[in-house]
Motif scaffolding. Sequence first.
Motif, short mmCIF file in Angstrom:
data_model
loop_
_atom_site.label_atom_id
_atom_site.label_comp_id
_atom_site.label_asym_id
_atom_site.label_seq_id
_atom_site.Cartn_x
_atom_site.Cartn_y
_atom_site.Cartn_z
N GLU A 261 0.97 -1.30 -0.01
CA GLU A 261 0.08 -0.08 -0.03
C GLU A 261 0.92 1.16 0.13
OE1 GLU A 261 -4.14 1.25 2.19
OE2 GLU A 261 -2.77 -0.01 3.01
N VAL A 262 0.68 2.47 -0.76
CA VAL A 262 1.22 3.40 -0.72
C VAL A 262 0.53 4.50 -0.90
CG1 VAL A 262 3.19 2.22 -2.29
CG2 VAL A 262 1.18 3.42 -3.51
N ALA A 263 1.10 5.82 -0.52
CA ALA A 263 0.63 7.03 -0.82
C ALA A 263 1.23 7.80 -2.08
CB ALA A 263 0.74 8.10 0.49
N VAL A 264 0.46 8.33 -2.58
CA VAL A 264 1.35 8.96 -3.95
C VAL A 264 1.34 10.57 -3.98
CG1 VAL A 264 0.98 9.05 -6.65
CG2 VAL A 264 0.31 6.93 -5.50
N LEU A 265 2.18 11.07 -4.37
CA LEU A 265 1.99 12.67 -4.75
C LEU A 265 2.71 12.88 -6.07
CD1 LEU A 265 2.15 15.67 -3.79
CD2 LEU A 265 4.66 15.10 -3.10
N VAL A 266 1.77 13.34 -6.97
CA VAL A 266 2.29 14.15 -8.32
C VAL A 266 2.17 15.32 -8.10
CG1 VAL A 266 1.59 14.16 -10.61
CG2 VAL A 266 0.97 12.06 -9.46
N ASN A 267 3.42 16.08 -8.18
CA ASN A 267 4.03 17.26 -7.81
C ASN A 267 4.28 18.15 -9.13
OD1 ASN A 267 4.93 19.32 -6.03
ND2 ASN A 267 6.91 18.90 -6.86
N GLY A 268 3.65 19.39 -9.33
CA GLY A 268 3.88 20.20 -10.48
C GLY A 268 5.14 21.06 -9.87
N GLY A 273 0.37 22.66 -15.12
CA GLY A 273 -0.97 22.97 -14.48
C GLY A 273 -1.58 21.66 -14.01
N PRO A 274 -2.84 21.58 -13.34
CA PRO A 274 -3.44 20.21 -13.03
C PRO A 274 -3.64 19.40 -14.16
CG PRO A 274 -4.16 22.09 -11.80
CD PRO A 274 -3.38 22.78 -12.93
N LEU A 275 -4.21 19.91 -15.17
CA LEU A 275 -4.63 19.04 -16.24
C LEU A 275 -3.51 18.03 -16.60
CD1 LEU A 275 -7.17 18.96 -18.41
CD2 LEU A 275 -5.61 20.39 -19.90
N GLU A 276 -2.31 18.64 -16.73
CA GLU A 276 -1.23 17.78 -17.15
C GLU A 276 -0.90 16.66 -16.03
OE1 GLU A 276 2.05 20.04 -19.51
OE2 GLU A 276 0.43 21.48 -18.67
N LEU A 277 -0.96 17.29 -14.66
CA LEU A 277 -0.52 16.28 -13.49
C LEU A 277 -1.61 15.40 -13.54
CD1 LEU A 277 0.30 19.29 -10.91
CD2 LEU A 277 1.87 17.95 -12.45
N TYR A 278 -2.84 15.53 -13.82
CA TYR A 278 -3.65 14.38 -13.57
C TYR A 278 -3.52 13.47 -14.72
CZ TYR A 278 -6.86 16.54 -9.94
OH TYR A 278 -7.10 17.07 -8.96
N LEU A 279 -3.09 13.94 -15.92
CA LEU A 279 -2.72 12.72 -16.75
C LEU A 279 -1.56 12.05 -16.21
CD1 LEU A 279 -2.69 14.77 -20.32
CD2 LEU A 279 -4.42 13.46 -19.26
N LEU A 280 -0.57 12.59 -15.64
CA LEU A 280 0.53 11.62 -15.23
C LEU A 280 -0.12 10.69 -14.08
CD1 LEU A 280 3.43 14.27 -14.89
CD2 LEU A 280 3.23 12.56 -16.45
N HIS A 281 -0.82 11.15 -13.11
CA HIS A 281 -1.25 10.54 -12.09
C HIS A 281 -2.30 9.39 -12.71
CE1 HIS A 281 -2.94 8.98 -8.30
NE2 HIS A 281 -4.22 9.19 -8.77
N ARG A 282 -2.94 9.76 -13.77
CA ARG A 282 -3.70 8.45 -14.21
C ARG A 282 -2.98 7.40 -14.76
NH1 ARG A 282 -3.61 7.61 -19.86
NH2 ARG A 282 -5.32 6.52 -20.92
N ARG A 283 -1.90 7.47 -15.41
CA ARG A 283 -0.94 6.56 -15.89
C ARG A 283 -0.26 5.86 -14.70
NH1 ARG A 283 -0.91 2.25 -17.82
NH2 ARG A 283 0.94 1.47 -18.92
N ALA A 284 -0.01 6.62 -13.62
CA ALA A 284 0.89 6.01 -12.60
C ALA A 284 -0.08 5.25 -11.71
CB ALA A 284 1.43 7.10 -11.51
N ALA A 285 -1.21 5.44 -11.59
CA ALA A 285 -2.18 4.84 -10.84
C ALA A 285 -2.46 3.52 -11.56
CB ALA A 285 -3.77 5.53 -10.67
N LYS A 286 -2.51 3.63 -12.93
CA LYS A 286 -2.83 2.27 -13.55
C LYS A 286 -1.68 1.42 -13.51
CE LYS A 286 -6.10 4.03 -16.76
NZ LYS A 286 -6.70 4.22 -18.27
N ILE A 287 -0.55 1.90 -13.55
CA ILE A 287 0.69 0.99 -13.31
C ILE A 287 0.81 0.34 -12.08
CG2 ILE A 287 3.25 1.28 -13.12
CD1 ILE A 287 3.28 3.50 -15.04
#
Length: 580
Positions: A261-268, A273-287
């Motif tokens: 179990e982990v906590a995740v931080l996607v940091n700009g 902006g948030p739009l791009e950061l959410y794209l990174l989180h999307r892929r990280a979460a799926k991985i």
Amino acid sequence: MTDDIRTKKLINAPEDIIPEAIEGMLLAHPHMLKVEGATGRAIVAKDGPRDGKVGIVIGGGSGHEPAFAGYVGRGLADAAAVGNVFASPSPEHIMDAARAVDGGAGVMFLYGNYTGDVMNFDMAAEECEAMGVPAHSFAVTDDVASAPKGREGERRGIAGDFFVFKIAGAAAEQGRDLAGVVAAATKANENCRSMGVALSACSLPQTGKPNFELGHDEMEIGMGIHGEPGMRRGKLETADEVAEELMEAILADMGLGHGDEVAVLVNGLGATGPLELYLLHRRAAKILDAHGIHIHFAWVGEYCTSLEMAGASITLLKLDDDLKALLDTPCRTPALTVAGDLAPAGSLTRRDHASAGTGATVDHDTLAKDGPITPARFRTMMLAMGAAIHDNRDWLSELDGVIGDGDHGVTMDIGWSAVRKELAEERRETVTEISERMAKAFLDAVGASSGPLYASAFRKAGAMVSDRLNLDAAATVAWIEGICTGIQSRGGAQVGDKTMIDAWVPAVAKAKEALHAGGDVIACLEAASAGARNGRDYTAEIESRRGRSAKLGARSLGHMDPGAASAHVMLVAMTDAARD
């Protein structure tokens, strides 16, 4: 570096940016924050410090907002020491914070693992211990790009500060003792990994120029939060491809497995902006999901920036039951709120932190008076050194922008400006006393690595001539040797590391050669300047082995070290002023 590129910032005078930003922050959060201490650089939680609780002091250079002061508040940090842009706070800044949070249970300092921060916070911890206040200095080391596995202690602290600070603050909030807080922070640090990508440069307010070059279609994987080079530079890739590369490196280093179990931080980093950061989180979460790893909680946004740099980082914190409970402990700060009931605020008893002063007076009549360099002439020489650094500030910063974070000239100018202000009034004093005043002024004005290094240098140099009123050739050489010895004793660098020592050591050697050949003061200073020039030029031929540029390896070849360059600038100015 491209000379015609200028950046735009919403600032007033660059030299006022930190105090004005602090004032603005206090006006925005008057119910949470206040400033304590003479330096004006210690931001303190109004309802955080209390008797019986370990005081949590975080800090580092400005330009990473909301880190560090944004995490000051109930349940997290009790105070933050605020440095200049990309420069560590000085020991006095840190001590103002420590004095404000001392509840009798000890103080813990937390910061990212950078040479300047380590030296300044360690000096503050030493001062706390000397006053009878237990203290622990702790460097966060989460950046997998900055050192290989097995050398974790050499890694930089980047966005992982967010998690380690939160865990330490929660442990203190729960009432754990200093050893218990240190243990919690250690566990968090050992289980925290980050990696970032930069898409564009940032610029220092004082220069208005990009502090490194990155092509419009390029990115740098693994770049640090001060613009330090990363693992590789290449063509810009898609969000999914970048996320996959960052996650691959992080997962390989952490050894996470199915069921973890982990906590995740996607940091700009400031301009992504948030739009791009959410794209990174999307892929990280799926991985993570594909690996059977559960996300306990995720934060997406700007939590540790790099001025206006475009880019982002991903951080994972591997959790156990204790870390999860600490992560979930309520807190309330300007930048982070974890919902829940906060315990009632306690009271803080103000403690006497006075330390014994030196106070010894010097009988000038007992000091050696032979030699052409009187204290008045020496003061003039020091003012000339400061003026030369100011005149060469931009050049020195440009040198640093190639292999470091681009602030060396700015930082040195801040320190020397404080020295010049301190020496503006001529007093009846010795060279040793002038050197002591210079050390304190430089250290109080500058954190970074330059502050402790040159403060130690000036103090040692002054001690080398404490038996003299005027300096002859031998004493002048001894003063220069003291500069070199003081720097080495504090920083530990050796010839060949590609640092300022590569200029100071040959400067001393050449000055001694001139002295032994019967040279006068001017001859010895000219020899020292020539030795420093040779050492400065030599640094362009070698790879860096210390500091932020050590991560460059062969990419540091062909570029002279800015610290060695500034040493040469100072010695030339000192020599010219001695001739007048």
